[in-house]
Design an enzyme around this catalytic site. Sequence first.
Site, PDB file in Angstrom:
ATOM      1  N   ARG A  45      -3.934  59.066  51.304  1.00  0.00           N
ATOM      2  CA  ARG A  45      -2.708  59.526  51.969  1.00  0.00           C
ATOM      3  C   ARG A  45      -2.846  60.942  52.520  1.00  0.00           C
ATOM      4  O   ARG A  45      -3.474  61.793  51.902  1.00  0.00           O
ATOM      5  CB  ARG A  45      -1.539  59.482  50.967  1.00  0.00           C
ATOM      6  CG  ARG A  45      -0.822  58.164  51.000  1.00  0.00           C
ATOM      7  CD  ARG A  45       0.178  57.982  49.901  1.00  0.00           C
ATOM      8  NE  ARG A  45       1.117  59.068  49.699  1.00  0.00           N
ATOM      9  CZ  ARG A  45       2.133  59.028  48.837  1.00  0.00           C
ATOM     10  NH1 ARG A  45       2.323  57.941  48.113  1.00  0.00           N
ATOM     11  NH2 ARG A  45       2.932  60.047  48.687  1.00  0.00           N
ATOM     12  N   ARG A  73      16.400  61.402  45.177  1.00  0.00           N
ATOM     13  CA  ARG A  73      15.430  62.492  45.092  1.00  0.00           C
ATOM     14  C   ARG A  73      16.122  63.837  44.924  1.00  0.00           C
ATOM     15  O   ARG A  73      15.470  64.869  44.827  1.00  0.00           O
ATOM     16  CB  ARG A  73      14.721  62.471  46.420  1.00  0.00           C
ATOM     17  CG  ARG A  73      13.303  62.836  46.594  1.00  0.00           C
ATOM     18  CD  ARG A  73      12.314  62.201  45.720  1.00  0.00           C
ATOM     19  NE  ARG A  73      10.999  62.458  46.225  1.00  0.00           N
ATOM     20  CZ  ARG A  73      10.098  61.539  46.498  1.00  0.00           C
ATOM     21  NH1 ARG A  73      10.354  60.277  46.292  1.00  0.00           N
ATOM     22  NH2 ARG A  73       8.931  61.876  46.940  1.00  0.00           N
ATOM     23  N   LYS A 124       4.897  56.383  39.355  1.00  0.00           N
ATOM     24  CA  LYS A 124       6.107  55.601  39.666  1.00  0.00           C
ATOM     25  C   LYS A 124       5.753  54.337  40.458  1.00  0.00           C
ATOM     26  O   LYS A 124       6.210  53.251  40.129  1.00  0.00           O
ATOM     27  CB  LYS A 124       7.111  56.438  40.497  1.00  0.00           C
ATOM     28  CG  LYS A 124       7.568  57.713  39.799  1.00  0.00           C
ATOM     29  CD  LYS A 124       8.563  58.484  40.638  1.00  0.00           C
ATOM     30  CE  LYS A 124       8.039  58.953  41.986  1.00  0.00           C
ATOM     31  NZ  LYS A 124       6.950  59.958  41.927  1.00  0.00           N
ATOM     32  N   ARG A 148      -6.380  59.391  44.381  1.00  0.00           N
ATOM     33  CA  ARG A 148      -5.636  58.160  44.705  1.00  0.00           C
ATOM     34  C   ARG A 148      -6.163  57.515  45.988  1.00  0.00           C
ATOM     35  O   ARG A 148      -6.471  58.180  46.965  1.00  0.00           O
ATOM     36  CB  ARG A 148      -4.157  58.473  44.896  1.00  0.00           C
ATOM     37  CG  ARG A 148      -3.405  57.283  45.471  1.00  0.00           C
ATOM     38  CD  ARG A 148      -1.913  57.389  45.347  1.00  0.00           C
ATOM     39  NE  ARG A 148      -1.360  58.565  45.964  1.00  0.00           N
ATOM     40  CZ  ARG A 148      -0.096  58.929  45.837  1.00  0.00           C
ATOM     41  NH1 ARG A 148       0.723  58.219  45.082  1.00  0.00           N
ATOM     42  NH2 ARG A 148       0.354  60.004  46.426  1.00  0.00           N
ATOM     43  N   ARG A 185       4.634  69.682  47.095  1.00  0.00           N
ATOM     44  CA  ARG A 185       5.482  68.562  46.655  1.00  0.00           C
ATOM     45  C   ARG A 185       5.963  68.788  45.214  1.00  0.00           C
ATOM     46  O   ARG A 185       7.085  68.430  44.858  1.00  0.00           O
ATOM     47  CB  ARG A 185       4.709  67.245  46.754  1.00  0.00           C
ATOM     48  CG  ARG A 185       4.574  66.782  48.206  1.00  0.00           C
ATOM     49  CD  ARG A 185       3.435  65.792  48.384  1.00  0.00           C
ATOM     50  NE  ARG A 185       3.605  64.569  47.660  1.00  0.00           N
ATOM     51  CZ  ARG A 185       2.592  63.762  47.297  1.00  0.00           C
ATOM     52  NH1 ARG A 185       1.340  64.073  47.624  1.00  0.00           N
ATOM     53  NH2 ARG A 185       2.820  62.665  46.643  1.00  0.00           N
TER      54      ARG A 185
HETATM   55  P1  AP5 Z   1       1.230  56.541  41.796  1.00  0.00           P
HETATM   56  O1  AP5 Z   1       1.721  55.350  41.051  1.00  0.00           O
HETATM   57  O2  AP5 Z   1       0.893  56.372  43.238  1.00  0.00           O
HETATM   58  O3  AP5 Z   1       2.246  57.782  41.583  1.00  0.00           O
HETATM   59  P2  AP5 Z   1       3.686  58.058  42.177  1.00  0.00           P
HETATM   60  O4  AP5 Z   1       4.503  58.646  41.084  1.00  0.00           O
HETATM   61  O5  AP5 Z   1       4.231  56.836  42.857  1.00  0.00           O
HETATM   62  O6  AP5 Z   1       3.286  59.183  43.207  1.00  0.00           O
HETATM   63  P3  AP5 Z   1       3.707  59.425  44.717  1.00  0.00           P
HETATM   64  O7  AP5 Z   1       2.795  60.522  45.210  1.00  0.00           O
HETATM   65  O8  AP5 Z   1       3.736  58.154  45.508  1.00  0.00           O
HETATM   66  O9  AP5 Z   1       5.128  59.952  44.532  1.00  0.00           O
HETATM   67  P4  AP5 Z   1       5.882  60.810  45.482  1.00  0.00           P
HETATM   68  O10 AP5 Z   1       7.191  60.768  44.796  1.00  0.00           O
HETATM   69  O11 AP5 Z   1       5.343  62.151  45.779  1.00  0.00           O
HETATM   70  O12 AP5 Z   1       5.699  60.062  46.896  1.00  0.00           O
HETATM   71  P5  AP5 Z   1       6.614  59.033  47.706  1.00  0.00           P
HETATM   72  O13 AP5 Z   1       5.715  58.012  48.271  1.00  0.00           O
HETATM   73  O14 AP5 Z   1       7.793  58.599  46.903  1.00  0.00           O
HETATM   74  O15 AP5 Z   1      -0.029  57.117  40.986  1.00  0.00           O
HETATM   75  C1  AP5 Z   1      -0.749  58.253  41.458  1.00  0.00           C
HETATM   76  C2  AP5 Z   1      -2.247  58.098  41.119  1.00  0.00           C
HETATM   77  O16 AP5 Z   1      -2.399  58.129  39.695  1.00  0.00           O
HETATM   78  C3  AP5 Z   1      -2.870  56.761  41.587  1.00  0.00           C
HETATM   79  O17 AP5 Z   1      -4.171  56.985  42.021  1.00  0.00           O
HETATM   80  C4  AP5 Z   1      -2.847  55.880  40.318  1.00  0.00           C
HETATM   81  O18 AP5 Z   1      -3.901  54.923  40.341  1.00  0.00           O
HETATM   82  C5  AP5 Z   1      -3.051  56.916  39.228  1.00  0.00           C
HETATM   83  N1  AP5 Z   1      -2.381  56.566  37.967  1.00  0.00           N
HETATM   84  C6  AP5 Z   1      -1.178  55.948  37.794  1.00  0.00           C
HETATM   85  N2  AP5 Z   1      -0.900  55.806  36.481  1.00  0.00           N
HETATM   86  C7  AP5 Z   1      -1.951  56.358  35.807  1.00  0.00           C
HETATM   87  C8  AP5 Z   1      -2.250  56.532  34.407  1.00  0.00           C
HETATM   88  N3  AP5 Z   1      -1.429  56.107  33.448  1.00  0.00           N
HETATM   89  N4  AP5 Z   1      -3.413  57.175  34.104  1.00  0.00           N
HETATM   90  C9  AP5 Z   1      -4.266  57.619  35.078  1.00  0.00           C
HETATM   91  N5  AP5 Z   1      -4.038  57.463  36.404  1.00  0.00           N
HETATM   92  C10 AP5 Z   1      -2.890  56.847  36.756  1.00  0.00           C
HETATM   93  O19 AP5 Z   1       7.164  59.997  48.859  1.00  0.00           O
HETATM   94  C11 AP5 Z   1       6.323  60.512  49.861  1.00  0.00           C
HETATM   95  C12 AP5 Z   1       7.168  61.354  50.822  1.00  0.00           C
HETATM   96  O20 AP5 Z   1       8.192  60.525  51.442  1.00  0.00           O
HETATM   97  C13 AP5 Z   1       7.956  62.515  50.178  1.00  0.00           C
HETATM   98  O21 AP5 Z   1       7.159  63.676  50.033  1.00  0.00           O
HETATM   99  C14 AP5 Z   1       9.093  62.684  51.195  1.00  0.00           C
HETATM  100  O22 AP5 Z   1       8.651  63.366  52.352  1.00  0.00           O
HETATM  101  C15 AP5 Z   1       9.398  61.245  51.610  1.00  0.00           C
HETATM  102  N6  AP5 Z   1      10.451  60.637  50.744  1.00  0.00           N
HETATM  103  C16 AP5 Z   1      10.301  59.576  49.903  1.00  0.00           C
HETATM  104  N7  AP5 Z   1      11.462  59.308  49.277  1.00  0.00           N
HETATM  105  C17 AP5 Z   1      12.364  60.217  49.732  1.00  0.00           C
HETATM  106  C18 AP5 Z   1      13.740  60.472  49.436  1.00  0.00           C
HETATM  107  N8  AP5 Z   1      14.422  59.728  48.551  1.00  0.00           N
HETATM  108  N9  AP5 Z   1      14.351  61.496  50.076  1.00  0.00           N
HETATM  109  C19 AP5 Z   1      13.684  62.252  50.994  1.00  0.00           C
HETATM  110  N10 AP5 Z   1      12.380  62.082  51.289  1.00  0.00           N
HETATM  111  C20 AP5 Z   1      11.727  61.071  50.665  1.00  0.00           C
END
Ligand code: AP5
Length: 219
Positions: free
Chosen positions: A160, A88, A13, A127, A171
């Site tokens: 991270r 979420r 994402k 990552r 997660r």
């Molecule tokens: P990446 O693009 O970083 O993936 P992502 O889907 O953004 O993963 P996240 O781990 O950031 O999502 P998340 O939803 O768990 O975390 P968030 O920060 O929102 O890609 C991942 C890896 O894959 C990278 O190394 C990339 O290079 C690689 N990659 C990408 N595309 C690829 C491809 N096509 N092929 C191969 N490799 C590829 O949230 C973190 C925390 O914040 C949550 O756990 C929660 O505690 C809090 N939080 C955030 N939003 C909320 C909310 N709305 N409500 C409550 N808590 C929240």
Amino acid sequence: MRAVLVGPPGAGKGTQAQILAEELSVPKVSTGDIFRANVSGGTELGKKAKEFMDRGDLVPDEVTNAMVKDRLAQDDATEGFLLDGFPRNVPQAQTLKGMLSDLGSGLDVVLELRVDEEEVVKRLSGRRSCPECGRVYHVEYDAPRSEGKCDNEGAELYQREDDREETIRHRLKVYREQTAPLVEFYAAEGLLATIAATGSVAEVTARAKAAIAEKRSAA
Ligand code: AP5
């Protein structure tokens, strides 16, 4: 253009949001990035969010919703935005709908990125992120030109806290239980477009752009 990206942790994402937001000329609004900036800045919001993030749990809705409301009220988001990581759960989706309806607008598309759980674990354990510009890399699939350094400004990349395997598994459980029901919610609203998030980053971007264009032309 008001769009949301939905998908499990590691679906790509953040990677796609960065590219698509630029192409669509809208700001990327990532709740995870905003929380992490607050944690590293030691703000009150960061202190509230940190324990939930470290465990891989969702930060409580009242904290998250208020933060998103403030962000979407900023000038750069009045004409559109790309939300990454929000909503979420279904209550957050209902809050977002209410917020936008108060402003006389609504979402145009919700793009679901699908990928299986074993691929997620591989992606997240490799990552690395840039603390300066937020660009995301993978040690194998999307490596920086110089090992451990950002291509943009040469900053030291970091891993991270929540990318340990045990926390990744938790997660994923939180995603299945709380976030996956959004797929049905948005399908019922007629907003959902789903793509496979496998293959190269460029292949996923091409699929995403085609799915968004198709949804917009059908509206
Ligand atoms: P990446 O693009 O970083 O993936 P992502 O889907 O953004 O993963 P996240 O781990 O950031 O999502 P998340 O939803 O768990 O975390 P968030 O920060 O929102 O890609 C991942 C890896 O894959 C990278 O190394 C990339 O290079 C690689 N990659 C990408 N595309 C690829 C491809 N096509 N092929 C191969 N490799 C590829 O949230 C973190 C925390 O914040 C949550 O756990 C929660 O505690 C809090 N939080 C955030 N939003 C909320 C909310 N709305 N409500 C409550 N808590 C929240």
